[in-house]
Design a protein around this motif. Structure first.
Motif, PDB file in Angstrom:
ATOM      1  N   GLY A   1       0.900  -1.196  -0.028  1.00 32.06           N
ATOM      2  CA  GLY A   1      -0.112  -0.165   0.003  1.00 32.06           C
ATOM      3  C   GLY A   1       0.747   1.317  -0.063  1.00 32.06           C
ATOM      4  N   PHE A   2       1.948   1.284   0.784  1.00 28.10           N
ATOM      5  CA  PHE A   2       2.988   2.615   0.863  1.00 28.10           C
ATOM      6  C   PHE A   2       3.312   2.698  -0.663  1.00 28.10           C
ATOM      7  N   GLU A   3       3.841   1.783  -1.370  1.00 26.49           N
ATOM      8  CA  GLU A   3       4.405   1.811  -2.696  1.00 26.49           C
ATOM      9  C   GLU A   3       3.078   2.185  -3.823  1.00 26.49           C
ATOM     10  N   VAL A   4       1.961   1.838  -3.590  1.00 27.13           N
ATOM     11  CA  VAL A   4       0.690   2.117  -4.218  1.00 27.13           C
ATOM     12  C   VAL A   4       0.374   3.575  -4.230  1.00 27.13           C
ATOM     13  N   CYS A   5       0.637   3.994  -3.037  1.00 31.59           N
ATOM     14  CA  CYS A   5       0.187   5.618  -2.572  1.00 31.59           C
ATOM     15  C   CYS A   5       1.512   6.431  -3.138  1.00 31.59           C
ATOM     16  N   ARG A   6       2.955   6.028  -3.194  1.00 32.21           N
ATOM     17  CA  ARG A   6       3.596   6.634  -3.811  1.00 32.21           C
ATOM     18  C   ARG A   6       3.389   6.735  -5.651  1.00 32.21           C
ATOM     19  N   THR A   7       3.063   5.610  -5.930  1.00 30.30           N
ATOM     20  CA  THR A   7       2.983   5.772  -7.328  1.00 30.30           C
ATOM     21  C   THR A   7       1.713   6.459  -7.882  1.00 30.30           C
ATOM     22  N   ILE A   8       0.613   6.404  -7.043  1.00 36.87           N
ATOM     23  CA  ILE A   8      -0.459   7.227  -7.306  1.00 36.87           C
ATOM     24  C   ILE A   8      -0.181   8.747  -7.243  1.00 36.87           C
ATOM     25  N   ARG A   9       0.492   9.202  -6.209  1.00 38.77           N
ATOM     26  CA  ARG A   9       1.156  10.539  -6.130  1.00 38.77           C
ATOM     27  C   ARG A   9       2.000  10.987  -7.011  1.00 38.77           C
ATOM     28  N   SER A  10       2.875  10.123  -7.652  1.00 41.63           N
ATOM     29  CA  SER A  10       3.909  10.585  -8.724  1.00 41.63           C
ATOM     30  C   SER A  10       3.254  10.856 -10.107  1.00 41.63           C
ATOM     31  N   ASP A  11       2.077  10.141 -10.274  1.00 46.83           N
ATOM     32  CA  ASP A  11       1.604  10.255 -11.639  1.00 46.83           C
ATOM     33  C   ASP A  11       0.833  11.472 -11.620  1.00 46.83           C
ATOM     34  N   PRO A  12       1.223  12.465 -12.735  1.00 42.93           N
ATOM     35  CA  PRO A  12       0.194  13.798 -12.730  1.00 42.93           C
ATOM     36  C   PRO A  12      -0.979  13.402 -12.967  1.00 42.93           C
ATOM     37  N   GLU A  13      -1.498  12.296 -13.662  1.00 40.39           N
ATOM     38  CA  GLU A  13      -2.791  11.901 -13.879  1.00 40.39           C
ATOM     39  C   GLU A  13      -3.835  11.281 -12.466  1.00 40.39           C
ATOM     40  N   THR A  14      -3.107  11.213 -11.800  1.00 39.09           N
ATOM     41  CA  THR A  14      -3.923  10.595 -10.404  1.00 39.09           C
ATOM     42  C   THR A  14      -3.234  11.268  -9.034  1.00 39.09           C
ATOM     43  N   SER A  15      -2.352  12.251  -9.462  1.00 36.95           N
ATOM     44  CA  SER A  15      -1.731  12.713  -8.124  1.00 36.95           C
ATOM     45  C   SER A  15      -2.580  13.380  -7.131  1.00 36.95           C
ATOM     46  N   ASN A  16      -3.773  13.784  -7.855  1.00 34.25           N
ATOM     47  CA  ASN A  16      -4.871  14.437  -6.673  1.00 34.25           C
ATOM     48  C   ASN A  16      -5.764  13.734  -6.216  1.00 34.25           C
TER      49      ASN A  16
ATOM     50  N   THR B   1      -5.472   0.368   7.747  1.00 30.14           N
ATOM     51  CA  THR B   1      -4.478  -0.501   7.954  1.00 30.14           C
ATOM     52  C   THR B   1      -4.409  -1.194   9.671  1.00 30.14           C
ATOM     53  N   ALA B   2      -3.977  -2.286   9.881  1.00 28.09           N
ATOM     54  CA  ALA B   2      -3.745  -2.746  11.018  1.00 28.09           C
ATOM     55  C   ALA B   2      -2.499  -2.411  11.862  1.00 28.09           C
TER      56      ALA B   2
ATOM     57  N   SER C   1       5.958   4.734  13.568  1.00 22.29           N
ATOM     58  CA  SER C   1       6.949   4.753  12.220  1.00 22.29           C
ATOM     59  C   SER C   1       5.815   4.268  10.925  1.00 22.29           C
ATOM     60  N   ASP C   2       4.825   3.490  11.215  1.00 21.78           N
ATOM     61  CA  ASP C   2       3.917   3.213  10.297  1.00 21.78           C
ATOM     62  C   ASP C   2       3.211   4.562   9.464  1.00 21.78           C
ATOM     63  N   PHE C   3       2.757   5.246  10.647  1.00 18.28           N
ATOM     64  CA  PHE C   3       2.120   6.428  10.106  1.00 18.28           C
ATOM     65  C   PHE C   3       3.036   7.623   9.243  1.00 18.28           C
TER      66      PHE C   3
ATOM     67  N   ARG D   1       5.701   6.651   7.713  1.00 16.48           N
ATOM     68  CA  ARG D   1       5.702   6.002   6.199  1.00 16.48           C
ATOM     69  C   ARG D   1       4.682   6.583   5.411  1.00 16.48           C
ATOM     70  N   GLY D   2       3.362   6.188   5.982  1.00 16.96           N
ATOM     71  CA  GLY D   2       2.296   6.482   5.122  1.00 16.96           C
ATOM     72  C   GLY D   2       2.199   7.933   4.710  1.00 16.96           C
ATOM     73  N   VAL D   3       2.783   9.145   5.642  1.00 15.58           N
ATOM     74  CA  VAL D   3       2.729  10.459   5.526  1.00 15.58           C
ATOM     75  C   VAL D   3       3.845  10.683   4.329  1.00 15.58           C
ATOM     76  N   GLN D   4       5.009  10.041   4.497  1.00 17.44           N
ATOM     77  CA  GLN D   4       5.922  10.385   3.520  1.00 17.44           C
ATOM     78  C   GLN D   4       5.551   9.432   1.961  1.00 17.44           C
ATOM     79  N   ALA D   5       4.657   8.708   2.094  1.00 20.73           N
ATOM     80  CA  ALA D   5       4.436   8.101   0.718  1.00 20.73           C
ATOM     81  C   ALA D   5       3.066   8.918   0.305  1.00 20.73           C
ATOM     82  N   GLY D   6       2.380   9.654   0.974  1.00 22.04           N
ATOM     83  CA  GLY D   6       1.476  10.685   0.241  1.00 22.04           C
ATOM     84  C   GLY D   6       0.158  10.722   0.863  1.00 22.04           C
ATOM     85  N   THR D   7      -0.409   9.659   1.955  1.00 19.61           N
ATOM     86  CA  THR D   7      -1.628   9.474   2.081  1.00 19.61           C
ATOM     87  C   THR D   7      -2.240  10.851   2.557  1.00 19.61           C
TER      88      THR D   7
END
Length: 152
Positions: free
Chosen positions: A66-81, A88-89, A94-96, A98-104
């Motif tokens: 999910g972290f990588e999915v989040c980063r990928t969505i954020r890095s694509d101009p078509e889906t960044s918004n 998550t369980a 540190s998990d939160f 990582r999520g913030v850094q990924a762009g949640t």
């Protein structure tokens, strides 16, 4: 195409069918279209194809986390918004982080409380609606400004 009157599209991305069913049941009262994905790769395909307004994203999924999915969505101009609510369980600081850094946009820990889920989803969709309204207003003002300059 103006999609402002269309129902919001929510993607539930979780590899456990019971979690997907529960989240779908919780969202039943909302006037929205619900899509599902069962792993990270499928999530990215659905996001690219359908451009959902909001993704309810599990972190621990097969193939792509999910972290990588989040980063990928954020890095694509078509889906960044695209709005992303990590569900998550994982609940360590540190998990939160990582999520913030990924762009949640927000977090929800499992087990999910129905009232909390609905409040967060409604709030995020309200933000989406207001941003769309602002974008339309700014585009209109830009058109008016261009037209008035052309007439001078």
């Amino acid at each position: 195409m103006d999609t402002s009157s269309d129902r919001p599209v929510i993607l539930i991305a979780d590899d456990h069918p019971q979690n997907v069913e529960l989240l779908e049941a919780y969202l039943t009262g909302l006037d929205c279209e619900i899509l599902t994905a069962s792993d990270g790769e499928e999530t990215l395909k659905v996001v690219a194809e359908h451009k959902p307004d909001l993704v309810l994203l599990d972190v621990m999924m097969p193939r792509v986390s999910g972290f990588e999915v989040c980063r990928t969505i954020r890095s694509d101009p078509e889906t960044s918004n695209t709005l992303i609510l990590i569900v998550t369980a994982l609940n360590e600081a540190s998990d939160f982080e990582r999520g913030v850094q990924a762009g949640t946009d927000d977090f929800l820990t499992k087990p999910v409380n129905k009232v909390e889920l609905l409040c967060r989803v409604k709030s995020l969709l309200r933000v989406r609606h207001l941003k769309n309204q602002l974008d339309r207003t700014l585009a209109y003002l830009a058109d008016v400004e261009t037209s008035s300059r052309d007439q001078d």
